[in-house]
Write a protein that holds these residues in place. Structure first.
Motif, mmCIF file in Angstrom:
data_model
loop_
_atom_site.group_PDB
_atom_site.id
_atom_site.type_symbol
_atom_site.label_atom_id
_atom_site.label_comp_id
_atom_site.label_asym_id
_atom_site.label_seq_id
_atom_site.Cartn_x
_atom_site.Cartn_y
_atom_site.Cartn_z
ATOM 1 N N GLY A 161 -30.102 43.123 -44.842
ATOM 2 C CA GLY A 161 -30.142 44.147 -43.802
ATOM 3 C C GLY A 161 -30.928 43.707 -42.573
ATOM 4 N N ASP A 282 -29.426 51.865 -38.715
ATOM 5 C CA ASP A 282 -29.864 51.062 -39.847
ATOM 6 C C ASP A 282 -29.761 51.932 -41.095
ATOM 7 N N LYS A 314 -28.601 47.467 -52.509
ATOM 8 C CA LYS A 314 -29.681 48.373 -52.889
ATOM 9 C C LYS A 314 -29.148 49.396 -53.906
HETATM 10 C C1 PLP Z 1 -34.348 47.242 -47.084
HETATM 11 C C2 PLP Z 1 -34.217 47.668 -45.704
HETATM 12 C C3 PLP Z 1 -33.894 46.735 -44.700
HETATM 13 C C4 PLP Z 1 -33.866 45.250 -44.948
HETATM 14 O O1 PLP Z 1 -32.851 44.833 -45.768
HETATM 15 P P1 PLP Z 1 -32.936 43.384 -46.438
HETATM 16 O O2 PLP Z 1 -31.616 43.207 -47.076
HETATM 17 O O3 PLP Z 1 -34.055 43.445 -47.417
HETATM 18 O O4 PLP Z 1 -33.197 42.399 -45.349
HETATM 19 C C5 PLP Z 1 -33.662 47.200 -43.427
HETATM 20 N N1 PLP Z 1 -33.764 48.516 -43.149
HETATM 21 C C6 PLP Z 1 -34.094 49.434 -44.082
HETATM 22 C C7 PLP Z 1 -34.183 50.858 -43.695
HETATM 23 C C8 PLP Z 1 -34.348 49.033 -45.394
HETATM 24 O O5 PLP Z 1 -34.722 49.935 -46.317
#
Ligand code: PLP
Length: 478
Positions: A161, A282, A314
């Motif tokens: 992410g 996001d 996730k």
């Molecule tokens: C986990 C998360 C990210 C980052 O994602 P990764 O795959 O760990 O890089 C970005 N934004 C939010 C809101 C998150 O919970």
């Protein structure tokens, strides 16, 4: 010449047509390693009596593992023993009692898909080298785009992410000033992006990496639940303009990392439309609620976004990493922004439709087929199965909230909106104390100790916790 008797070809003292590796031994090793994986990882995954981790501090662990790489190779038996040690001392992230900030659990279908891709070792830059995986990525992106509520769109899978957010930021900036691709930063005014105070830290990282600068990330105030306040967003946009700076992007969050808050997307979209700003959402964490008819209203208005980051690795349990950046634009903006048109890889005169060579939409060259593991899970469970998974996560957090309320020594921070349950554990020594500064100071000290024992969960600046293991059964919570 008799068949089988090859004339050796020597170059620089190397026999080029001689054996390189012992194929039989290699095959046997893979077979035995697979058996070990099955026995020690997969079959033990659901056993609560197994340890989550055989914890050792670094100095001891270094002694216990044979890490040294020597001049001569090790025997197959030794190598298998090493594999066993690696598994033994690693954290079993599929264990029912594994609690982590970001993920938990084992999805068997995703795992099988990962084993297939590890064995095939494809790289999905061009159709000729990854025909199946590129079509799979296309199919998964199409379905995710439908979930967002767009009729069509574009997208690409990224390593996480954070990278999806960064790519979105860069894309928004490219749309704002396409010249940047050739001319770079020097000719640009001070560009400003807006995000909430509860946003993920990748926003700052991306701003620094892209040369925007962390000072040019304006943090919009949040309400008591951690949601961006649209009025403050608008106020800060005007303020940036007054400073002579140039706003270009708003990054809203659907499912903030700690509190699980959902920014009010409809109202934020209004502000963005009024000011002509790119809206990125996001939804790395909260995007999974989109597959639940019951809970997708949390992301109401997401169809008005220009881009969305969503991590199936996730809540939906696709293996790490699996993150999509989805883009509403239909003018091939991703390709225009990211392509370098390398002629050795992306020849335009191939014998098939080269629009399937999607690799040039990515900042990467070699790229893993991350969509495939999610596709396999989606195929196995169906959309309704994914929906059940999400609804179950909500139900589990509801259960935990009820337990926390019933139990002495636990203090709920707020009613959760998503599956983040934020609570305090108050140790017996503090239970009689009044909630003054001294109480909070002592409590914070205790909470840190809790983390060291490793079974709670997440800590933000105010030291409270969020629980994330949606596979866990109530018996484990209890
Ligand atoms: C986990 C998360 C990210 C980052 O994602 P990764 O795959 O760990 O890089 C970005 N934004 C939010 C809101 C998150 O919970």
């Amino acid at each position: 010449m008799t068949p089988g008797k090859k004339i050796p070809i020597f170059v620089d003292g190397v026999v080029l047509n001689g054996p390189q590796t012992d194929v039989k031994a290699g095959e046997k090793f893979v077979e035995e390693a697979c058996r070990l994986i099955m026995e020690e990882v997969v079959l033990k995954a659901t056993d609560v009596n197994e340890k989550v981790c055989e914890w050792q501090p670094p100095e001891q662990l270094r002694q216990l593992l044979d890490l040294e790489m020597r001049d001569t190779g090790e025997s197959q038996d030794k190598l298998l023993k090493l594999c066993q040690d690696v598994i033994h001392f690693s954290v079993k992230t599929n264990h029912p009692r594994f609690f982590n900030q970001l993920y938990a659990g084992l999805d068997y279908y995703s795992l099988a898909a990962r084993i297939i891709t590890e064995a095939l070792n494809p790289s999905i830059y061009t159709y000729e080298v990854s025909p199946v995986f590129l079509l799979v990525e296309e199919a998964v992106l199409k379905k995710m785009i439908e979930c967002v509520g767009w009729k069509e769109g574009d997208g690409i899978f990224n390593p996480g992410g954070s990278v999806s957010n960064m790519c979105a930021m860069n894309l928004a900036r490219y749309r704002h000033c396409p010249d940047i691709k050739e001319k770079g930063l020097s000719g640009l005014p001070r560009l400003i992006l807006f995000t909430s105070a509860e946003c993920h830290y990748s926003m700052k990282k991306a701003a620094s990496f892209l040369g925007i600068g962390t000072q040019n990330v304006y943090f919009v105030e949040t309400d008591g639940r951690g949601k961006m306040i649209p009025e403050d967003l608008e106020k800060q946009i005007w303020q940036a303009r007054q400073e002579g700076a140039v706003p270009f992007l708003v990054c809203a969050t659907s499912g903030t990392t700690v509190l699980g808050a959902f920014d009010p997307l409809d109202e934020i979209a209004e502000v963005c439309e009024r000011h002509g700003l790119w809206l990125h959402v996001d939804a790395s964490w909260g995007g999974s609620a989109l597959v639940s008819r019951k809970h997708r209203r949390l992301l109401h208005g997401i169809h008005r976004a220009d881009s969305v980051a969503w991590n199936p690795h996730k809540m939906l349990m696709a293996g790490i990493q699996c993150s999509a950046l989805l883009v509403k634009d239909k003018s091939d903006l991703l390709k225009k922004c990211y392509s370098a048109k390398a002629t050795y890889l992306f020849q335009q005169d191939k014998f098939y439709d080269v629009s399937y060579d999607t690799g040039d939409k990515s900042i990467q060259c070699s790229r893993r087929p991350d969509a495939f593991k999610f596709w396999m899970t989606w195929k196995a469970l169906g959309t309704s199965g994914l929906e059940e998974r999400v609804n179950r996560a909500f139900a589990l957090s509801r259960y935990l909230v009820d337990e926390i309320k019933k139990r002495e020594g636990f203090k709920l921070l707020m009613e959760p909106e998503y599956t983040n349950v934020c609570f305090w554990y108050i140790p017996p020594s503090l239970r009689e104390m009044e909630e003054g500064p001294e109480f909070w100071r002592k409590l914070s000290l205790r909470t840190v100790q809790f983390i060291c024992r490793g079974f709670l969960l997440e800590r933000n600046a105010d030291s409270h916790f969020a629980l994330r293991n949606w596979k866990t059964f109530p018996s484990v919570l209890a």
